[in-house]
Design a protein around this motif. Sequence first.
Motif, PDB file in Angstrom:
ATOM      1  N   PRO A  63      -5.398   4.412  -8.461  1.00 15.09           N
ATOM      2  CA  PRO A  63      -4.719   3.423  -7.680  1.00 15.09           C
ATOM      3  C   PRO A  63      -3.114   3.152  -8.355  1.00 15.09           C
ATOM      4  CG  PRO A  63      -6.999   2.683  -7.802  1.00 15.09           C
ATOM      5  CD  PRO A  63      -6.946   4.056  -8.486  1.00 15.09           C
ATOM      6  N   ILE A  64      -3.501   2.805  -9.777  1.00 19.59           N
ATOM      7  CA  ILE A  64      -2.250   2.653 -10.463  1.00 19.59           C
ATOM      8  C   ILE A  64      -1.120   4.044 -10.251  1.00 19.59           C
ATOM      9  CG2 ILE A  64      -1.171   2.285 -12.885  1.00 19.59           C
ATOM     10  CD1 ILE A  64      -2.619  -0.179 -12.237  1.00 19.59           C
ATOM     11  N   HIS A  65      -1.805   5.086 -10.407  1.00 21.37           N
ATOM     12  CA  HIS A  65      -0.803   6.327 -10.073  1.00 21.37           C
ATOM     13  C   HIS A  65       0.014   5.968  -8.859  1.00 21.37           C
ATOM     14  CE1 HIS A  65       0.941  10.162 -10.409  1.00 21.37           C
ATOM     15  NE2 HIS A  65       0.504  10.426  -9.512  1.00 21.37           N
ATOM     16  N   LEU A  66      -0.949   6.110  -7.819  1.00 19.34           N
ATOM     17  CA  LEU A  66      -0.537   6.115  -6.390  1.00 19.34           C
ATOM     18  C   LEU A  66       0.480   5.059  -6.278  1.00 19.34           C
ATOM     19  CD1 LEU A  66      -3.692   7.288  -4.604  1.00 19.34           C
ATOM     20  CD2 LEU A  66      -1.489   8.583  -5.302  1.00 19.34           C
TER      21      LEU A  66
ATOM     22  N   SER B 206       1.815   1.758  -0.757  1.00 19.95           N
ATOM     23  CA  SER B 206       1.288   0.448  -0.404  1.00 19.95           C
ATOM     24  C   SER B 206      -0.305   0.390  -0.616  1.00 19.95           C
ATOM     25  CB  SER B 206       1.573  -0.147   1.091  1.00 19.95           C
ATOM     26  OG  SER B 206       0.883   0.496   1.982  1.00 19.95           O
ATOM     27  N   VAL B 207      -0.780  -0.810  -0.614  1.00 18.59           N
ATOM     28  CA  VAL B 207      -2.215  -1.098  -0.864  1.00 18.59           C
ATOM     29  C   VAL B 207      -2.998  -0.357   0.348  1.00 18.59           C
ATOM     30  CG1 VAL B 207      -4.185  -2.861  -0.763  1.00 18.59           C
ATOM     31  CG2 VAL B 207      -2.190  -3.099  -2.414  1.00 18.59           C
ATOM     32  N   SER B 208      -2.430  -0.516   1.681  1.00 15.86           N
ATOM     33  CA  SER B 208      -3.221   0.012   2.647  1.00 15.86           C
ATOM     34  C   SER B 208      -3.086   1.500   2.753  1.00 15.86           C
ATOM     35  CB  SER B 208      -2.591  -0.424   4.019  1.00 15.86           C
ATOM     36  OG  SER B 208      -1.257  -0.192   4.093  1.00 15.86           O
ATOM     37  N   GLU B 209      -1.993   2.143   2.379  1.00 17.02           N
ATOM     38  CA  GLU B 209      -1.883   3.664   2.357  1.00 17.02           C
ATOM     39  C   GLU B 209      -2.764   4.143   1.020  1.00 17.02           C
ATOM     40  OE1 GLU B 209       2.815   4.277   3.314  1.00 17.02           O
ATOM     41  OE2 GLU B 209       2.391   3.520   1.510  1.00 17.02           O
ATOM     42  N   ILE B 210      -2.877   3.382  -0.011  1.00 13.52           N
ATOM     43  CA  ILE B 210      -3.650   4.012  -1.045  1.00 13.52           C
ATOM     44  C   ILE B 210      -5.260   3.883  -0.621  1.00 13.52           C
ATOM     45  CG2 ILE B 210      -4.765   3.377  -3.506  1.00 13.52           C
ATOM     46  CD1 ILE B 210      -2.007   2.203  -4.069  1.00 13.52           C
TER      47      ILE B 210
ATOM     48  N   LEU C  35      -6.221  -2.306  -8.578  1.00 13.40           N
ATOM     49  CA  LEU C  35      -4.731  -2.396  -9.281  1.00 13.40           C
ATOM     50  C   LEU C  35      -4.898  -3.632 -10.247  1.00 13.40           C
ATOM     51  CD1 LEU C  35      -2.715  -1.795  -6.007  1.00 13.40           C
ATOM     52  CD2 LEU C  35      -2.726  -0.315  -8.422  1.00 13.40           C
ATOM     53  N   LYS C  36      -5.749  -4.874  -9.810  1.00 13.61           N
ATOM     54  CA  LYS C  36      -5.515  -5.872 -10.805  1.00 13.61           C
ATOM     55  C   LYS C  36      -6.109  -5.572 -12.222  1.00 13.61           C
ATOM     56  CE  LYS C  36      -7.135 -10.692 -10.927  1.00 13.61           C
ATOM     57  NZ  LYS C  36      -8.119 -10.619 -12.176  1.00 13.61           N
TER      58      LYS C  36
ATOM     59  N   LEU D  73      -6.202  -4.049 -18.001  1.00 12.05           N
ATOM     60  CA  LEU D  73      -6.429  -3.018 -18.883  1.00 12.05           C
ATOM     61  C   LEU D  73      -5.200  -2.397 -19.607  1.00 12.05           C
ATOM     62  CD1 LEU D  73      -9.500  -1.131 -17.243  1.00 12.05           C
ATOM     63  CD2 LEU D  73      -9.519  -2.649 -19.254  1.00 12.05           C
ATOM     64  N   LEU D  74      -4.420  -2.125 -18.836  1.00 10.80           N
ATOM     65  CA  LEU D  74      -3.042  -1.570 -19.238  1.00 10.80           C
ATOM     66  C   LEU D  74      -2.403  -2.494 -20.386  1.00 10.80           C
ATOM     67  CD1 LEU D  74      -1.465   0.314 -16.332  1.00 10.80           C
ATOM     68  CD2 LEU D  74      -2.271   1.245 -18.720  1.00 10.80           C
TER      69      LEU D  74
END
Length: 158
Positions: A114-117, A124-128, A143-144, A149-150
């Motif tokens: 998810p981070i990469h996308l 967007s969140v919906s596309e991911i 994502l959160k 972690l990052l």
Amino acid sequence: MDQTLSTRQFERAYDTCGTAVYRLAMVYLGRPADAEDITQEAFVRLLYRAPAFADEAHEKRWLLKVTANLCRDQLRGFWRRQVVQLEETPLPEPSQELEALRAVMSLPKQYKLPIHLHYYEGYSVSEIAEILKLGQSAVKMRLKRGRELLKMELEGTV
């Protein structure tokens, strides 16, 4: 088989989406040779099995979804578990961008995809959620947690 693409349409799709497909495969699989194989297979499917697309964005989402599915299939495969890496790919000298990329690549798969996308591909969140076959709330949470972690990883190395 569904309709096949013309050479011109295929070349345009490869020129506009090829890098994104390869990067997603690298995020999933971590090996250039495997990512190249998956990229090739995704475009073969585009050539012979693609549905009619509403626009280029729809085509790119379809390609990324196919890529994600192919990568998951490969990771579940018997031969993937039997492979032993002989050497690590040498990386250029560290930079801030490279350190951030290394930190993203070191995240667990459920967070790095998810981070990469979101940050590298701009989805967007919906596309991911559609690409990864997850609910939107699951994508938001990943994502959160991935960002947390990052942050811990990058603050520890700064």
